[in-house]
Enzyme design. Structure first.
Site, short mmCIF file in Angstrom:
data_model
loop_
_atom_site.label_atom_id
_atom_site.label_comp_id
_atom_site.label_asym_id
_atom_site.label_seq_id
_atom_site.Cartn_x
_atom_site.Cartn_y
_atom_site.Cartn_z
NE ARG A 87 50.91 -116.49 -66.19
CZ ARG A 87 51.38 -115.36 -65.65
NH1 ARG A 87 52.57 -114.91 -65.98
NH2 ARG A 87 50.67 -114.68 -64.78
CB SER A 88 48.62 -124.21 -63.47
OG SER A 88 48.81 -125.17 -62.46
CG ASN A 89 54.44 -122.95 -61.45
OD1 ASN A 89 55.06 -122.80 -62.50
ND2 ASN A 89 54.20 -121.95 -60.61
#
Ligand SMILES: Cc1ncc(COP(=O)(O)O)c(C=O)c1O
Length: 336
Positions: A87-89
């Site tokens: 879910r890395s921004n």
């Protein structure tokens, strides 16, 4: 800081190659209903909306990547490789900005097997990123290196973008943000005593610390709130990053001394896992102000601010600025 250094730093900030993809200045808004809900002695609270930096769903990565990807493109990179969680921004912003730049993007992401696909990963895919999933954080770097080596063997130039784009070059995005803030607070007639933000790989806080020192906000306390690592390790990263900033801006090397302030009392059960306080912060800010935080980073930073206000650790005449670093997409999974 002496005027000649301010001018020199500002000129360097403008002359270093940079993409102009974000929407600036991001707004500053007051949160009076949140203040009223906290305690009779709560400080004035403002929020800097870097969740609205725009490109690729915004957040703090945009300002850093504007410098880092511009350098990669200028150096002739044909692909950018980076790492992160599923879910890395940072990975999402890299994918979206690479799409805009026409650069091939390769992401090495660690994911739990069997977990539903996140909205973030769906967006990575839609932006055309090539995704390599690994089972743990520890495997990311070696896999990214193996991909870089393989590409190099085939004559493809690939730039490796470090986690969070938290290098001195990336942190320039937040030196620039501090310059933006200096102009805004002047116009709004505000004097923040304190800035709260979520801090992890350290580039955002390093840039803000340096920028506040350069652009006349030396007295503003900057409090980083950890969502994951011990405060000492984040403070050490910040000090390494900040150490590389003076040279890039033509400033004396001993300009930034002292430790960054980082607190690690609000991590709760762990990275990405809600705490009672972070859930309350998320709900309270949405209900009082119609502002959506993210559960992983900003809700924990806001939980710290709320706790400090309730414990009377600010004066009623103080002004606190909460820096919203984005990330709300982490709340969503991809539709089936
Ligand atoms: C939403 C959000 N806020 C804050 C941070 C922390 O920023 P930095 O890594 O520059 O310390 C991150 C980094 O992953 C993030 O995604």
């Amino acid at each position: 800081m002496e005027e000649k250094y301010v001018e020199r730093a500002s000129a360097h900030l403008d002359s270093i190659t940079r993409l102009d993809f974000g929407f600036y200045p991001t707004p500053i808004e007051e949160l009076p209903r949140l203040r009223a809900s906290l305690s009779a002695n709560a400080p004035r609270i403002f929020i800097k909306r870097d969740d609205y930096t725009g490109a690729g769903f915004g957040g703090n990565k945009v300002r850093k990547l504007e410098y880092v990807l511009a350098r990669a493109a200028a150096d002739g990179a044909q692909a950018a490789i980076t790492i992160g969680g599923e879910r890395s921004n940072h990975a999402r912003a890299t994918a979206m900005l690479c799409a805009r730049l026409g650069l091939r993007c390769i992401l090495v992401l660690n994911a739990q097997s069997g977990a539903p696909k996140s909205a973030t990963r769906l967006i990575d895919e839609m932006a055309g990123a090539e995704i390599h999933l690994v089972g743990s954080r520890d495997e990311r770097r070696t896999r990214a290196q193996a991909i870089a080596d393989e590409l190099q063997g085939r004559g493809v130039r690939a730039a490796q973008i470090p986690l969070g784009a938290s290098t001195p070059l990336g942190a320039l995005g937040y030196v620039r943000a501090a310059r933006e803030l200096a102009l805004q607070i002047d116009r709004l007639n505000l004097r923040p005593d304190c800035i709260f933000l979520a801090s992890s790989s350290g580039g955002t806080q390093a840039g803000l610390l340096a920028g506040c020192r350069i652009f006349g906000m030396e007295d503003v306390q900057i409090i980083g709130v950890s969502p994951d690592d011990p405060a000492s390790s984040i403070a050490a990263s910040i000090s390494t990053i900040i150490g590389g900033i003076p040279e890039m801006l033509g400033l004396p090397s001993d300009l930034f001394d002292g430790e960054a302030r980082v607190v690690d009392d609000y991590i709760g059960p762990g990275y990405g896992l809600d705490s009672v306080a972070s859930k309350e912060a998320l709900a309270l800010v949405a209900r009082c102000e119609g502002v959506l935080l993210d559960p992983v980073y900003t809700a924990k930073a806001m939980a710290a601010l709320i706790d400090w206000a309730r414990k009377g650790r600010f004066g009623r005449d103080d002004t606190v600025l909460f820096w919203h670093t984005g990330g709300q997409l982490a709340m969503f999974t991809a539709p089936l």
